[in-house]
Scaffold this active site. Structure first.
Site, PDB file in Angstrom:
ATOM      1  N   SER A  13       4.618   1.152  -4.435  1.00 23.48           N
ATOM      2  CA  SER A  13       5.889   0.736  -5.032  1.00 23.48           C
ATOM      3  C   SER A  13       5.795   0.594  -6.555  1.00 23.48           C
ATOM      4  O   SER A  13       6.686   1.043  -7.280  1.00 23.48           O
ATOM      5  CB  SER A  13       6.387  -0.546  -4.372  1.00 23.48           C
ATOM      6  OG  SER A  13       6.111  -1.660  -5.128  1.00 23.48           O
ATOM      7  N   ASP A  70      -2.553   6.934  -7.074  1.00 22.99           N
ATOM      8  CA  ASP A  70      -1.143   6.589  -6.821  1.00 22.99           C
ATOM      9  C   ASP A  70      -0.215   7.318  -7.797  1.00 22.99           C
ATOM     10  O   ASP A  70       0.752   7.966  -7.378  1.00 22.99           O
ATOM     11  CB  ASP A  70      -0.915   5.074  -6.969  1.00 22.99           C
ATOM     12  CG  ASP A  70      -1.348   4.297  -5.743  1.00 22.99           C
ATOM     13  OD1 ASP A  70      -2.122   4.846  -4.945  1.00 22.99           O
ATOM     14  OD2 ASP A  70      -0.914   3.142  -5.592  1.00 22.99           O
ATOM     15  N   GLY A  97       0.804  -1.225   0.000  1.00 20.64           N
ATOM     16  CA  GLY A  97       0.000   0.000   0.000  1.00 20.64           C
ATOM     17  C   GLY A  97       0.834   1.270   0.000  1.00 20.64           C
ATOM     18  O   GLY A  97       0.331   2.349   0.283  1.00 20.64           O
TER      19      GLY A  97
END
Ligand code: PMV
Length: 309
Positions: free
Chosen positions: A104, A148, A101
């Site tokens: 990466s 993200d 989470g």
């Protein structure tokens, strides 16, 4: 020898995970304590473009493994620049834990795309980089919201609503987070798919839960920009209760969240896809060590302190 390097931070979702996939706002911050780094270096003519990520045991040729997400990343950058693959080696290193989470996958993609475009003499702006990383995120996650790639490529705190230009913001004062890893690897794709199944079964309930989470994310932005740490902590705890109802928490996450709160954290919740991975605890600075110790005692496999500005 010609070389180019780019780095990208990890990230933490503070509020709004899962609901963000359904159009509600979410808040995320870059995590500069960990990062992915890619270095492109020139090779002999005829070598082709080689991508090497020794940490995860990957070494591939962009030509012979064209569907690998790292090769797709290179192709998107080359297409953007209208270039043929150079004879070069892209070497990737990352200190960001995988499937935890912390972003990466998106950070590695951003570092590779950033380094390769610099190598080609055309550094990408944050929005273009983010668009490229989003394309690759779709291969990893199926239906990502885009949060993200946005927070990682802009490398600033973001208030994010799917398909809208991101808004960056600044905390009124630095605040302290302790990040605790359950050690349970949990692919985001599976958690997102399971929430979708629940939503398909009972849209009304899920839409209500998503809206409640979205309202918390919107108020949390105000609390951050006005420096109201105690209110922010309460909102984390309220967000966690809603995530539990979405069935994305886990006994390991709950144990760490409970331990942090008992040790004096002002609020705590899971961060990211859930079912494992990391939790975050908001703490007053003087409680940092105490909460870190409590998390380790409660079974966290890795704990670190991050200051969000
Ligand atoms: O598990 P992470 O940190 O990649 O976070 C995923 C966040 C979700 O809202 C669950 C999915 C998404 O695409 O926004």
């Amino acid at each position: 020898m010609k070389t180019a390097t780019a780095t990208a931070p990890g990230k933490i979702i503070l509020f709004g995970e899962h609901a963000v996939v359904y159009g509600r706002p979410a808040l995320a911050v870059p995590l500069h304590d960990v990062c992915a780094k890619a270095t492109v270096s020139e090779k002999m003519p005829g070598s082709g473009l080689i991508i090497d990520a020794p940490d995860i045991g990957v070494r591939l040729s962009a030509e012979t493994a064209p569907t690998h997400p790292l090769a797709v990343t290179a192709r998107l950058v080359l297409e953007h620049n209208s270039c043929q693959p150079p004879d070069a080696l892209i070497r990737i290193e990352s200190t960001i834990p995988i499937a935890a989470g912390l972003g990466s996958g998106a950070a590695v993609t951003a570092a590779v795309a950033g380094a390769l475009s610099k190598y080609l003499g055309n550094a990408l702006d944050s929005a273009t980089l983010s668009d490229i990383v989003f394309e690759v995120e779709k291969l990893h996650h199926g239906t990502p919201s885009g949060i993200d790639n946005t927070v990682i490529c802009f490398a600033r705190p973001v208030y994010f609503v799917k398909s809208m230009p991101p808004e960056t913001f600044k905390a009124a004062m630095p605040f302290h987070l302790i990040v605790g890893d359950t050690g349970v690897a949990s692919p985001t794709k599976l958690a997102v798919a399971s929430v979708r199944e629940g939503w398909e079964r009972d849209r009304l309930t899920y839409e209500r839960l998503f809206s409640a989470i979205g309202e918390i994310a919107a108020s949390a932005r105000q609390a951050i920009t006005s420096g109201d740490i105690d209110r922010l902590g309460e909102m984390m705890t309220a967000n966690q209760a809603l995530l539990r109802q979405l069935d994305v928490s886990s006994p390991e996450l709950e144990r760490l969240i409970e331990a942090a709160r008992t040790a004096g954290a002002v609020g705590a919740k899971l961060s990211g896809g859930g079912r494992g991975g990391n939790m975050i605890a908001l703490v007053h600075h003087e409680d940092t060590d105490h909460v870190e110790t409590a998390l380790k005692q409660a079974g966290a496999v890795r704990v670190f302190h991050s200051t969000i500005q």
